[in-house]
Structures are given as structure tokens and as C-alpha cells.
Design an enzyme around this catalytic site. Structure first.
Site, PDB file in Angstrom:
ATOM      1  N   GLU A 171       5.242 -11.080  -5.771  1.00  0.00           N
ATOM      2  CA  GLU A 171       4.373 -11.508  -6.785  1.00  0.00           C
ATOM      3  C   GLU A 171       4.851 -10.892  -8.184  1.00  0.00           C
ATOM      4  O   GLU A 171       4.229 -11.340  -9.391  1.00  0.00           O
ATOM      5  CB  GLU A 171       2.683 -10.822  -6.415  1.00  0.00           C
ATOM      6  CG  GLU A 171       2.817  -9.429  -6.539  1.00  0.00           C
ATOM      7  CD  GLU A 171       3.391  -8.653  -5.139  1.00  0.00           C
ATOM      8  OE1 GLU A 171       2.910  -7.526  -4.931  1.00  0.00           O
ATOM      9  OE2 GLU A 171       3.963  -9.285  -4.318  1.00  0.00           O
TER      10      GLU A 171
ATOM     11  N   LYS B 203      -8.679 -13.057 -15.924  1.00  0.00           N
ATOM     12  CA  LYS B 203      -8.851 -13.234 -17.417  1.00  0.00           C
ATOM     13  C   LYS B 203      -8.345 -14.286 -18.021  1.00  0.00           C
ATOM     14  O   LYS B 203      -8.795 -15.314 -18.708  1.00  0.00           O
ATOM     15  CB  LYS B 203      -8.225 -12.119 -18.198  1.00  0.00           C
ATOM     16  CG  LYS B 203      -7.984 -12.204 -19.459  1.00  0.00           C
ATOM     17  CD  LYS B 203      -9.492 -11.895 -20.123  1.00  0.00           C
ATOM     18  CE  LYS B 203      -9.859 -10.359 -20.048  1.00  0.00           C
ATOM     19  NZ  LYS B 203     -11.098  -9.844 -20.741  1.00  0.00           N
TER      20      LYS B 203
ATOM     21  N   ASP C 229     -14.848 -12.173 -22.594  1.00  0.00           N
ATOM     22  CA  ASP C 229     -15.727 -12.404 -21.115  1.00  0.00           C
ATOM     23  C   ASP C 229     -16.985 -12.538 -21.288  1.00  0.00           C
ATOM     24  O   ASP C 229     -17.656 -13.854 -20.822  1.00  0.00           O
ATOM     25  CB  ASP C 229     -15.658 -11.285 -20.182  1.00  0.00           C
ATOM     26  CG  ASP C 229     -14.181 -10.860 -19.754  1.00  0.00           C
ATOM     27  OD1 ASP C 229     -13.201 -11.739 -19.842  1.00  0.00           O
ATOM     28  OD2 ASP C 229     -13.921  -9.662 -19.628  1.00  0.00           O
TER      29      ASP C 229
ATOM     30  N   CYS D  13       5.491  -5.808   1.629  1.00  0.00           N
ATOM     31  CA  CYS D  13       5.734  -4.430   1.626  1.00  0.00           C
ATOM     32  C   CYS D  13       4.871  -3.454   3.014  1.00  0.00           C
ATOM     33  O   CYS D  13       5.460  -4.037   3.745  1.00  0.00           O
ATOM     34  CB  CYS D  13       5.474  -3.994   0.425  1.00  0.00           C
ATOM     35  SG  CYS D  13       5.899  -2.171  -0.132  1.00  0.00           S
ATOM     36  N   TYR D  14       4.059  -3.044   2.539  1.00  0.00           N
ATOM     37  CA  TYR D  14       3.221  -2.195   3.823  1.00  0.00           C
ATOM     38  C   TYR D  14       2.795  -3.263   4.415  1.00  0.00           C
ATOM     39  O   TYR D  14       2.744  -3.107   5.777  1.00  0.00           O
ATOM     40  CB  TYR D  14       2.251  -1.281   3.083  1.00  0.00           C
ATOM     41  CG  TYR D  14       1.093  -0.660   3.876  1.00  0.00           C
ATOM     42  CD1 TYR D  14       1.541   0.403   4.485  1.00  0.00           C
ATOM     43  CD2 TYR D  14      -0.103  -1.427   4.630  1.00  0.00           C
ATOM     44  CE1 TYR D  14       0.704   0.998   5.600  1.00  0.00           C
ATOM     45  CE2 TYR D  14      -0.571  -0.912   5.463  1.00  0.00           C
ATOM     46  CZ  TYR D  14      -0.270   0.551   5.839  1.00  0.00           C
ATOM     47  OH  TYR D  14      -1.220   1.226   6.981  1.00  0.00           O
TER      48      TYR D  14
ATOM     49  N   HIS E 124       8.389  -7.392  -3.172  1.00  0.00           N
ATOM     50  CA  HIS E 124       7.048  -7.926  -3.673  1.00  0.00           C
ATOM     51  C   HIS E 124       7.525  -9.211  -4.665  1.00  0.00           C
ATOM     52  O   HIS E 124       7.973  -9.407  -5.777  1.00  0.00           O
ATOM     53  CB  HIS E 124       6.776  -6.948  -4.737  1.00  0.00           C
ATOM     54  CG  HIS E 124       5.942  -5.597  -4.065  1.00  0.00           C
ATOM     55  ND1 HIS E 124       4.814  -5.546  -3.972  1.00  0.00           N
ATOM     56  CD2 HIS E 124       6.616  -4.471  -3.864  1.00  0.00           C
ATOM     57  CE1 HIS E 124       4.606  -4.489  -3.309  1.00  0.00           C
ATOM     58  NE2 HIS E 124       5.490  -3.544  -3.598  1.00  0.00           N
TER      59      HIS E 124
ATOM     60  N   GLY F 246       0.682  -1.139   0.032  1.00  0.00           N
ATOM     61  CA  GLY F 246      -0.164  -0.092  -0.052  1.00  0.00           C
ATOM     62  C   GLY F 246       0.885   1.307  -0.092  1.00  0.00           C
ATOM     63  O   GLY F 246       2.001   1.019   0.300  1.00  0.00           O
TER      64      GLY F 246
END
Length: 516
Positions: free
Chosen positions: A169, A372, A225, A80-81, A167, A53
Site C-alpha cells: 500500500e 479526503k 470537509d 505484514c502482521y 507493504h 500491526g
């Protein structure tokens, strides 16, 4: 079903974290930090991840959470945050860092950790912070550092609490997936039961039970979608489904015909095509402002679509739409109807507000829990053509945002024909798989040229092609010169009224992927 909670504290990578968890075949859902602890407790999560964040934990106005969440007996990973928040919640000291860290940073592992198992002692991670943990909380051990961050990772193994300042990710962290795998499987004890085959069978059964003998009306745009949602509903209820396809004349070349062929030949459903390109052009006459064009296209589409729906919504019926998980988060709904304490980003084009004078039994969002890539996987299982399942993102206003200036039938032709050439060349060379998105733009500029023995003063078409993992940032694609040469040669020879082709080499930021 095993579930991991991604507790959102306003980080830009919250969706990416959840996607990485699902890549490991474990279901993840995102909830805002305002979610009540009792609701979290009753869900029986196997683990919890605190996101990053933009705030400072020592600022009273920053997102915080009750310290009791660390006492649930559920493993927690702070990122992180979220790392700083865990330290702050347990009495550690968080301060402004003497040296901020952004981008790729060398990480050095200093201690044994189940979270870092299988990761080399020295590797590259992605940092993005101005604060740091100056002193780890009591009971925690620091297990990794960087040159400017003395606590890049910490742990309290007795309570299954782990935190990293970087991070894991993002793809820039070399062993990020290994770290997340360690947390999910070795620390949380997950087995990995989230697969698309089981989602499909479970969804079909649930839809049949919910819909019963009622009718379903779905707004079909022809995008990935809504197309997968249509195929899924067709599998569940067959001819009880009516798909309404509004062709506003701003689609790619022959795209409307392709959509109609696909859904009338492959699926058992009622298909209605509304051709209204002329009406859209009339509404757009003389309009040049990009935002005004977007507004008009959106409003006219809404009107045409709902006029058609009203004519067909006879009796008790459900309304279905191709909402996917990121749509719900971006529009502020998240998993339970709230954002991460932040303003709503947008009303997503996959979510259409039902007018007050239309009464439905309810709204169906059969893909509302999927990202997605998961939607594409379901589409392949359902037998949709690969060129539909793997088509690139297409803006809601269609080619209207790829035409600078007033939109006319001739300009639409310029973009459709040049775009068709570009796509054909990319496919022939196998280069389309290398790109996240590519298209052509009518620039509104004209240039002097020579064709044969004659001077010309014709239109300039731009090629736009980017590579990206998440569309938050994007880099212009280094397409080989021989491919660009072939595309340029074909466009100037085959698209009447175009005598010059340019290539957009602007990254995002400072540019955006689309021109308008």
C-alpha cells in the site's frame, strides 16, 4: 455495491490500505479485529485484507481472530502482521527474525502467482518487521523471498489465500498498486463500481428521504470537509439548511470574507456568520502554553458555536457536521463504532459533541464514508471553487498554533500578512502543487537588522513547507532558492515589524508539521 473489508489489527497503514482499494474504484471499509464473524459474513464482502500491526502473533496478548474467517470462501490477503497471522492460523511457524528488515528491500519472485502477475522478478518493496515466517503452513507455496526473509510472499490458490510480508500500500513498494489490482480484480473478481458521481446522486436522494421537511443546521468551519458537506446538503434540501460560521479571528488573511462570499453567492442556503475575534483574544490574554491555548480556543469555539445553535434550533431539526471517514476511525468509531482494540486517538475537530440541553432529530454526517481525496472530488462536482476544494490542511485552533507565545492582534497580523505573501509567491511560481503544506510561523524571536540607514530590532518569521503522502512522516520541501529569496524580500518589505525570515528544514520525525 462491491465491498472489500480491511480488518484492522492495529497497523499504522490501515487507512492507507483502504484508500488504495478505493483508488481502484472499489469501496473499502475498515473494521476492528474484534468484529464478530457473523457480521462479516452477512456483509457479503468480495475480499478481505488483514492489516499489519506492531505485535507478535505468538504472543497470547496479541490481536488474533477465529480461524473460521479463512473458511468463508472469500479471498483473503494478509499484509505484514496479517501475513504472519494467516501462517499462524494455519499451523505455520512464526519466529523472531535473525535479521529484521526495515525500509526498502529487494524482492525476488520465486514462483508463479496470480497475486504477483505483471510484476518483475526483481523489484523494491517496503518492509517493516522483526518477526518472520520460518515455515509456511501446509497447503501454502512460497512465491517470493528477500535476502533475509525466506517467505516474503505465500499463497494457497485452492482456497484463495494470499499473504505478503511487505507493504504493497505504500508508495515505496514499486509495484504495490499492481499487486493490489491483481488481488481486487483478478482474484476477488471485482468490477470497480465505486465512483463519485454515483455517490453524489445516491447521497442526495438518501438525504432528501431522511430529512423530509425538517431543518438542518451545520457547523461550517470553512475547511474542505465542512464546506463540501454544506454544498452537498444545499444540493439536497436548499434553504432548509442553515450554516453557522464562527470566525474566531484566527483564520488566514481575508479567509472569513472568502467563505461568506462563496456560500452566499453559489448556494441556496441560510448563512450565519459570527464574528468573535475580540472575545477569543480576551480569553487568550497572557496565555503562552501551547496546549492551554488549544484548550481555550476549543472551549470558546464550542461555547460560541452552541450558543448560536441554541438560538436557532427551534423545533424539529437535524444537526450536520463535516465528519469524514478518517475522523471516525481516529476517534475510535471506525465503521461500526470501535477501534482496532486500541485506545481512542483523539476527539476529532470535525466531530462536535451535542450538549445535553440541545435536542435534535439526529446527526447527519453526509461525508462519513469518504476519505479526503474523495471529499475533494465531490466538492469539484458540486461546483465549489478550486481554491476551497484544494486548500491545504488547516489546524482546528487556526493561527493560534502558528504563534509562539501569547496571541495578540499584532501577532495575528504578522502571520496573516506573511502567509499571504508566501501563498501568493507559491501560486505565481506554480510551486504550490509540489507541496503538501506550507505556511509561516511567528517565532517569538527578535533579531537585529538594518533598513535604510537605521538599525532595527524586529520580529523573525519562519517559513514551514513539507512534502508527504500521508502526514505520518514528512520531509522539508526543497523550495528553489530564487522563490525563497522572493518570499523573504517581500515579507521584510511588506510586513511591517518583520526584518528577518528563516526557513525550517526539520523533517517529521523528529519535528511535527505544525510548530505548536
Amino acid at each position: 455495491m462491491e465491498k472489500i473489508l480491511v480488518l484492522d489489527f492495529g497497523g499504522q497503514y490501515n487507512q492507507l490500505i483502504a484508500r488504495r482499494v478505493r483508488d481502484a474504484h472499489i469501496y473499502a471499509e475498515i473494521l476492528p479485529y474484534t468484529t464478530d464473524l457473523a457480521k462479516i459474513r452477512e456483509q457479503g464482502y468480495k475480499g478481505i485484507i488483514f492489516t499489519g500491526g506492531p505485535n507478535s502473533v505468538y504472543d497470547p496478548a496479541s490481536p488474533h481472530y477465529t480461524q473460521n474467517i479463512l473458511d468463508l470462501g472469500v479471498p483473503v490477503l494478509g499484509i505484514c502482521y496479517g501475513c504472519q497471522l494467516m501462517a499462524w492460523m494455519r499451523g505455520g511457524r512464526v519466529e523472531t527474525a535473525p535479521v529484521s528488515e526495515y525500509g526498502k528491500i529487494d524482492l525476488h519472485i520465486t514462483g508463479e502467482s496470480p497475486l504477483l502477475a505483471g510484476i518483475p522478478a526483481n523489484s523494491v518493496v517496503w518492509m517493516s518487521h522483526t518477526d518472520y515466517i520460518a515455515e509456511a503452513p501446509e497447503g501454502f507455496t512460497v512465491v517470493a523471498e528477500t535476502a533475509n526473509c525466506p517467505c516474503a510472499a505465500m499463497q494457497n490458490t485452492a482456497e484463495s489465500l494470499y499473504a505478503v510480508q511487505f507493504h504493497p500500500e505504500v508508495t515505496h513498494t514499486a509495484f504495490g498498486r499492481q499487486l493490489l489490482h491483481n488481488f481486487l480484480y483478478n482474484i476477488c473478481g471485482c468490477k470497480g463500481d465505486w465512483v463519485m458521481d454515483s455517490f453524489l446522486s445516491d447521497s442526495v436522494r438518501a438525504l432528501r428521504e431522511q430529512i423530509g421537511g425538517k431543518q438542518v443546521i451545520l457547523g461550517l468551519s470553512g475547511g474542505v470537509d465542512s464546506s463540501v458537506a454544506a454544498a452537498l446538503l444545499s444540493r439536497a434540501v436548499g434553504k432548509q439548511l442553515t450554516c453557522v460560521f464562527v470566525d474566531q479571528g484566527l483564520m488566514r488573511k481575508d479567509e472569513g470574507d472568502f467563505v461568506e462570499r462563496t456560500f452566499t453567492k453559489l448556494f441556496d442556503m441560510q448563512f450565519v456568520r459570527v464574528n468573535c475575534g475580540g472575545a477569543f483574544l480576551e480569553k487568550l490574554k497572557g496565555v503562552t502554553d501551547p496546549e492551554e491555548k488549544r484548550r481555550i480556543i476549543g472551549a470558546e469555539f464550542y461555547r460560541v458555536f452552541w450558543d448560536e445553535i441554541k438560538a436557532r434550533a427551534k423545533g424539529d431539526a437535524y444537526f450536520a457536521q463535516g465528519t469524514i471517514y478518517p475522523d471516525r476511525i481516529e476517534s475510535g468509531r471506525g465503521a461500526t463504532g470501535g477501534g482496532a482494540g486500541s485506545a481512542v486517538i483523539k476527539t476529532h475537530h470535525n466531530q462536535s459533541a451535542v450538549p445535553a440541553d440541545v435536542d435534535f432529530s439526529g446527526i447527519l454526517e453526509p461525508l462519513g464514508d469518504l476519505f479526503k481525496d474523495e471529499v475533494r472530488a465531490v466538492g469539484e462536482i458540486l461546483g465549489l471553487p478550486r481554491e476551497l476544494v484544494w486548500r491545504q490542511p488547516f489546524p482546528g485552533p487556526g493561527l493560534g498554533v502558528r504563534i509562539v507565545g501569547e496571541i495578540t492582534a499584532e501577532k495575528i497580523r504578522f502571520v496573516q500578512d506573511s502567509d499571504a505573501v508566501l501563498r501568493d509567491e507559491m501560486a505565481k511560481n506554480g510551486y504550490e502543487k509540489e507541496l503538501a503544506q506550507f505556511f509561516t510561523v511567528f517565532t517569538g524571536a527578535k533579531a537585529v537588522g538594518v533598513m535604510g540607514d537605521h538599525r532595527t530590532y524586529e520580529n523573525v518569521i519562519a517559513i514551514r513547507a513539507v512534502t508527504t503522502d500521508d502526514f505520518m512522516t514528512a520531509d522539508w520541501a526543497r523550495i528553489p532558492y530564487d522563490i525563497l529569496a522572493a518570499v523573504s524580500n517581500r515579507i521584510t518589505n511588506e510586513v511591517e515589524g518583520v526584518n528577518r525570515v528563516v526557513y525550517d528544514i526539520t523533517s517529521k520525525p523528529p519535528g511535527t508539521v505544525e510548530w505548536l
